[in-house]
Design an enzyme around this catalytic site. Structure first.
Site, PDB file in Angstrom:
ATOM      1  N   THR A   1       0.597  -1.185   0.049  1.00  2.71           N
ATOM      2  CA  THR A   1       0.246  -0.061  -0.032  1.00  2.71           C
ATOM      3  C   THR A   1       0.804   1.281   0.012  1.00  2.71           C
ATOM      4  OG1 THR A   1      -1.318   1.356   1.437  1.00  2.71           O
ATOM      5  CG2 THR A   1      -0.046  -0.252   2.234  1.00  2.71           C
ATOM      6  N   ASP A   2       0.345   2.362  -0.502  1.00  9.10           N
ATOM      7  CA  ASP A   2       0.880   3.928  -0.284  1.00  9.10           C
ATOM      8  C   ASP A   2       1.073   4.167   0.956  1.00  9.10           C
ATOM      9  OD1 ASP A   2      -1.764   4.225  -0.046  1.00  9.10           O
ATOM     10  OD2 ASP A   2      -1.876   5.935  -1.578  1.00  9.10           O
ATOM     11  N   GLU A   3       0.301   3.507   1.745  1.00  9.64           N
ATOM     12  CA  GLU A   3       0.121   4.100   3.292  1.00  9.64           C
ATOM     13  C   GLU A   3       1.529   3.868   3.953  1.00  9.64           C
ATOM     14  OE1 GLU A   3      -3.501   3.332   5.369  1.00  9.64           O
ATOM     15  OE2 GLU A   3      -4.662   3.068   3.430  1.00  9.64           O
TER      16      GLU A   3
ATOM     17  N   TYR B   1      -1.955  -0.280  11.084  1.00  8.95           N
ATOM     18  CA  TYR B   1      -1.937  -1.269   9.543  1.00  8.95           C
ATOM     19  C   TYR B   1      -0.897  -0.732   8.912  1.00  8.95           C
ATOM     20  CZ  TYR B   1      -3.278  -1.559   4.838  1.00  8.95           C
ATOM     21  OH  TYR B   1      -3.417  -1.866   3.421  1.00  8.95           O
TER      22      TYR B   1
ATOM     23  N   LYS C   1       2.177  -3.172   7.501  1.00  5.27           N
ATOM     24  CA  LYS C   1       2.498  -3.192   5.976  1.00  5.27           C
ATOM     25  C   LYS C   1       3.884  -3.012   5.502  1.00  5.27           C
ATOM     26  CE  LYS C   1       0.214  -4.660   3.036  1.00  5.27           C
ATOM     27  NZ  LYS C   1      -0.265  -5.787   2.225  1.00  5.27           N
TER      28      LYS C   1
ATOM     29  N   LYS D   1     -15.023   0.126   4.712  1.00  5.30           N
ATOM     30  CA  LYS D   1     -14.380   1.291   4.409  1.00  5.30           C
ATOM     31  C   LYS D   1     -15.237   2.336   3.605  1.00  5.30           C
ATOM     32  CE  LYS D   1     -10.726  -1.549   4.641  1.00  5.30           C
ATOM     33  NZ  LYS D   1     -10.106  -2.456   3.524  1.00  5.30           N
TER      34      LYS D   1
ATOM     35  N   ARG E   1     -10.274  10.189  13.445  1.00  9.39           N
ATOM     36  CA  ARG E   1      -9.571   8.851  13.300  1.00  9.39           C
ATOM     37  C   ARG E   1      -8.249   9.299  14.220  1.00  9.39           C
ATOM     38  NH1 ARG E   1      -7.951   6.072   8.052  1.00  9.39           N
ATOM     39  NH2 ARG E   1      -9.954   4.742   8.303  1.00  9.39           N
TER      40      ARG E   1
HETATM   41  P1  NAD Z   1      -9.353  -7.299   2.105  1.00 12.02           P
HETATM   42  O1  NAD Z   1      -9.494  -7.172   3.512  1.00 12.02           O
HETATM   43  O2  NAD Z   1     -10.613  -7.018   1.430  1.00 12.02           O
HETATM   44  O3  NAD Z   1      -9.128  -8.927   1.972  1.00 12.02           O
HETATM   45  C1  NAD Z   1      -8.040  -9.674   2.648  1.00 12.02           C
HETATM   46  C2  NAD Z   1      -8.302 -11.109   2.333  1.00 12.02           C
HETATM   47  O4  NAD Z   1      -7.114 -11.891   3.136  1.00 12.02           O
HETATM   48  C3  NAD Z   1      -9.303 -11.774   2.788  1.00 12.02           C
HETATM   49  O5  NAD Z   1      -9.983 -12.669   1.772  1.00 12.02           O
HETATM   50  C4  NAD Z   1      -9.004 -12.553   4.346  1.00 12.02           C
HETATM   51  O6  NAD Z   1      -9.928 -13.842   4.273  1.00 12.02           O
HETATM   52  C5  NAD Z   1      -7.698 -12.966   4.061  1.00 12.02           C
HETATM   53  N1  NAD Z   1      -6.833 -13.151   5.045  1.00 12.02           N
HETATM   54  C6  NAD Z   1      -6.801 -12.353   5.913  1.00 12.02           C
HETATM   55  N2  NAD Z   1      -5.909 -12.966   6.857  1.00 12.02           N
HETATM   56  C7  NAD Z   1      -5.478 -14.139   6.439  1.00 12.02           C
HETATM   57  C8  NAD Z   1      -4.653 -15.092   6.961  1.00 12.02           C
HETATM   58  N3  NAD Z   1      -4.009 -15.152   7.969  1.00 12.02           N
HETATM   59  N4  NAD Z   1      -4.393 -16.080   6.004  1.00 12.02           N
HETATM   60  C9  NAD Z   1      -4.995 -16.294   4.743  1.00 12.02           C
HETATM   61  N5  NAD Z   1      -5.759 -15.268   4.499  1.00 12.02           N
HETATM   62  C10 NAD Z   1      -5.994 -14.335   5.217  1.00 12.02           C
HETATM   63  O7  NAD Z   1      -8.136  -6.767   1.623  1.00 12.02           O
HETATM   64  P2  NAD Z   1      -7.875  -5.773   0.300  1.00 12.02           P
HETATM   65  O8  NAD Z   1      -8.752  -4.517   0.404  1.00 12.02           O
HETATM   66  O9  NAD Z   1      -8.390  -6.910  -0.804  1.00 12.02           O
HETATM   67  O10 NAD Z   1      -6.549  -5.892   0.369  1.00 12.02           O
HETATM   68  C11 NAD Z   1      -5.481  -6.793  -0.418  1.00 12.02           C
HETATM   69  C12 NAD Z   1      -4.167  -6.412  -0.067  1.00 12.02           C
HETATM   70  O11 NAD Z   1      -3.925  -5.017  -1.066  1.00 12.02           O
HETATM   71  C13 NAD Z   1      -3.541  -6.126   1.194  1.00 12.02           C
HETATM   72  O12 NAD Z   1      -2.347  -6.600   1.387  1.00 12.02           O
HETATM   73  C14 NAD Z   1      -3.856  -4.528   1.418  1.00 12.02           C
HETATM   74  O13 NAD Z   1      -2.674  -4.169   2.155  1.00 12.02           O
HETATM   75  C15 NAD Z   1      -3.308  -4.251  -0.121  1.00 12.02           C
HETATM   76  N6  NAD Z   1      -3.797  -2.784  -0.584  1.00 12.02           N
HETATM   77  C16 NAD Z   1      -5.260  -2.783  -0.347  1.00 12.02           C
HETATM   78  C17 NAD Z   1      -5.657  -1.542  -0.765  1.00 12.02           C
HETATM   79  C18 NAD Z   1      -7.153  -1.070  -0.625  1.00 12.02           C
HETATM   80  O14 NAD Z   1      -7.541   0.032  -1.029  1.00 12.02           O
HETATM   81  N7  NAD Z   1      -8.002  -1.870  -0.284  1.00 12.02           N
HETATM   82  C19 NAD Z   1      -4.837  -0.511  -1.381  1.00 12.02           C
HETATM   83  C20 NAD Z   1      -3.533  -0.950  -1.598  1.00 12.02           C
HETATM   84  C21 NAD Z   1      -3.035  -2.184  -1.140  1.00 12.02           C
HETATM   85  P1  TYD Z   2     -10.885   3.972   4.514  1.00 10.17           P
HETATM   86  O1  TYD Z   2     -11.628   3.718   3.383  1.00 10.17           O
HETATM   87  O2  TYD Z   2     -10.824   3.452   5.917  1.00 10.17           O
HETATM   88  O3  TYD Z   2      -9.338   3.892   3.665  1.00 10.17           O
HETATM   89  P2  TYD Z   2      -7.533   4.281   4.623  1.00 10.17           P
HETATM   90  O4  TYD Z   2      -8.013   4.754   5.757  1.00 10.17           O
HETATM   91  O5  TYD Z   2      -6.945   3.030   4.091  1.00 10.17           O
HETATM   92  O6  TYD Z   2      -7.275   5.534   3.514  1.00 10.17           O
HETATM   93  O7  TYD Z   2     -10.854   5.499   4.716  1.00 10.17           O
HETATM   94  C1  TYD Z   2     -10.882   6.522   3.737  1.00 10.17           C
HETATM   95  C2  TYD Z   2     -10.847   7.889   4.223  1.00 10.17           C
HETATM   96  O8  TYD Z   2     -12.203   8.067   4.647  1.00 10.17           O
HETATM   97  C3  TYD Z   2      -9.871   8.225   5.238  1.00 10.17           C
HETATM   98  O9  TYD Z   2      -9.332   9.379   5.121  1.00 10.17           O
HETATM   99  C4  TYD Z   2     -10.695   7.931   6.614  1.00 10.17           C
HETATM  100  C5  TYD Z   2     -12.190   8.452   6.011  1.00 10.17           C
HETATM  101  N1  TYD Z   2     -13.364   7.613   6.784  1.00 10.17           N
HETATM  102  C6  TYD Z   2     -14.452   8.582   6.972  1.00 10.17           C
HETATM  103  O10 TYD Z   2     -14.331   9.792   7.225  1.00 10.17           O
HETATM  104  N2  TYD Z   2     -15.556   7.876   7.533  1.00 10.17           N
HETATM  105  C7  TYD Z   2     -15.729   6.680   7.601  1.00 10.17           C
HETATM  106  O11 TYD Z   2     -16.709   5.983   8.052  1.00 10.17           O
HETATM  107  C8  TYD Z   2     -14.449   5.851   7.163  1.00 10.17           C
HETATM  108  C9  TYD Z   2     -14.547   4.151   7.269  1.00 10.17           C
HETATM  109  C10 TYD Z   2     -13.622   6.356   6.571  1.00 10.17           C
END
Ligand code: NAD
Ligand code: TYD
Length: 354
Positions: A135-137, A160, A164, A199, A291
């Site tokens: 992630t970019d975070e 988080y 990562k 999210k 947050r």
């Molecule tokens: P998600 O939470 O939707 O899915 C995570 C998946 O991992 C789930 O299916 C869960 O069952 C599985 N999992 C969790 N713990 C596990 C374990 N111990 N063993 C096996 N499986 C397990 O997450 P996502 O949003 O799809 O993110 C996927 C990846 O991409 C993550 O590594 C996250 O850090 C990265 N990422 C996410 C975003 C985003 O915006 N969602 C952006 C950049 C990078």
């Molecule tokens: P989120 O979807 O949790 O992603 P991330 O924190 O990984 O960027 O949140 C996106 C943005 O939205 C973040 O600045 C927090 C804000 N947010 C709210 O304002 N209200 C909410 O209920 C949630 C879940 C997030």
């Protein structure tokens, strides 16, 4: 038994991004065998893959990335050529409530998977690849200006992003110390179908639909760079096949939005879709306690990926958001299934005191 040209373990394939990556690889590469390894936590849902589950090159295996014995069994059974690692705990707010769960899965789980991969591949690394999705975070928080590049020093600020960042460091350490062939990508915020409604975007869509308050943290001034999930899956495909071993690539949409502006845009889209009077959904906006340690701004510079590998996002945000809203309105059962049970408890705990 069919002969496959590549055998790939995709971890976290039942989750949001993972399910889109699994679908892309299973349908685009019938000659690859795709093994989806997922623990099916609250965020993992096999419904996400119903349409491709009977494809001959797809297999689901349930298990935990911290379980070395189980991983060894699967490596012995399938002889993987590559791992695409997405499994993680992924929600910042949950990491604030339970940081150690993130250390366990994201740090220990990634290190375990690296170790098992190394042990099985070390006699012949040729043709093997450990692709880590991050992630970019990990880069921390930007002020009003500037972008994260691949050279930006890590400065994670939430449990988080710290977990990562730690996993990213282990990936690079395995490359430098043991020559493990690795590639990594760091992506901005994704949105699209099958996104768990904890999210921002799916939570707001769900609450607008149900006439529930729309909890905007602080003043809603925080900025994120949003990318459509299928564009991320395409980037992973491109980097997996054409990226350079040992390198990392930033993935982003050049698409920055303030949270409050996204919420207003969603309200406008949904007023139309739900035949509400203009401005009706926006009345649900409720500013709540911020947050803790809330990162102000993320913005990715994806020039390297564009220049070296030719990837760019395909969808405009407004178009992608409308498609996303349509998917959520059409898939009520999916939302009801994933928001029942434990999620209700999380939601009450997370928003009770705000
Ligand atoms: P998600 O939470 O939707 O899915 C995570 C998946 O991992 C789930 O299916 C869960 O069952 C599985 N999992 C969790 N713990 C596990 C374990 N111990 N063993 C096996 N499986 C397990 O997450 P996502 O949003 O799809 O993110 C996927 C990846 O991409 C993550 O590594 C996250 O850090 C990265 N990422 C996410 C975003 C985003 O915006 N969602 C952006 C950049 C990078
Ligand atoms: P989120 O979807 O949790 O992603 P991330 O924190 O990984 O960027 O949140 C996106 C943005 O939205 C973040 O600045 C927090 C804000 N947010 C709210 O304002 N209200 C909410 O209920 C949630 C879940 C997030």
């Amino acid at each position: 038994m069919a002969q496959f040209s590549k055998k790939i373990m995709i971890t976290g394939g039942a989750g949001f991004i993972g399910s889109h990556v699994v679908r892309l690889f299973v349908t685009k590469y019938p000659g690859y065998q795709i093994v989806n390894f997922d623990l099916l936590t609250y965020a993992g849902n096999l419904e996400n893959l119903r349409d491709i589950e009977s494809m001959p090159n797809y297999i689901f295996e349930k298990g935990d990335i911290t379980d070395e014995k189980r991983l060894n069994e699967l490596f012995n059974q399938y002889h993987f050529d590559a791992v695409i690692h997405l499994a993680a705990e992924s929600h910042v707010d949950r990491s604030i409530l339970d940081p150690l769960a993130f250390v366990r899965t994201n740090v220990l789980g990634t290190a375990t998977l690296l170790n098992v991969s190394r042990n099985h591949w070390k006699d012949k690394y040729e043709g093997k690849l450990f692709y880590h999705v991050s992630t970019d975070e990990v880069y921390g928080s930007l002020g009003e200006e500037g972008f994260f590049t691949e050279e930006t020093p890590y400065d994670p600020r939430s449990p988080y992003s710290a977990s990562k960042a730690s996993s990213d460091h282990f990936v690079m350490a395995y490359h430098h110390t043991y020559d493990l062939p690795v590639i990594m990508s760091n992506c901005s915020n994704n949105y699209g179908s099958n996104h768990f409604p904890e999210k921002l975007i799916p939570l707001m869509i769900n609450n607008i639909k149900n006439n529930k308050p729309l909890p905007v943290y602080g003043k809603g001034a925080n900025v994120r760079d949003w990318l459509y999930v299928d564009d991320h899956a395409r980037a992973i495909d491109t980097i997996f096949h054409n990226g350079k071993i040992g390198e990392k690539y930033n993935v982003g949409g050049f698409n920055e939005w303030k949270n409050i502006d996204i919420v207003h845009l969603l309200c406008r889209i949904m007023d139309k879709k739900l035949n509400r009077a203009e401005g009706e959904s926006a009345k649900l906006i409720t500013f709540v306690k911020d947050r803790p340690g809330h990162d102000l701004r993320y913005a990715i510079d994806a020039t390297k990926l564009n220049k070296e590998l030719g990837w760019k996002p395909s969808l405009q945000f407004e178009e992608g958001l409308e498609k996303t809203v349509d998917w959520y309105l059409k898939n009520e059962d999916w939302v009801n299934d994933v928001t029942s049970g434990n999620y209700q408890k999380y939601y009450e705990q997370q928003y009770a005191k705000r």
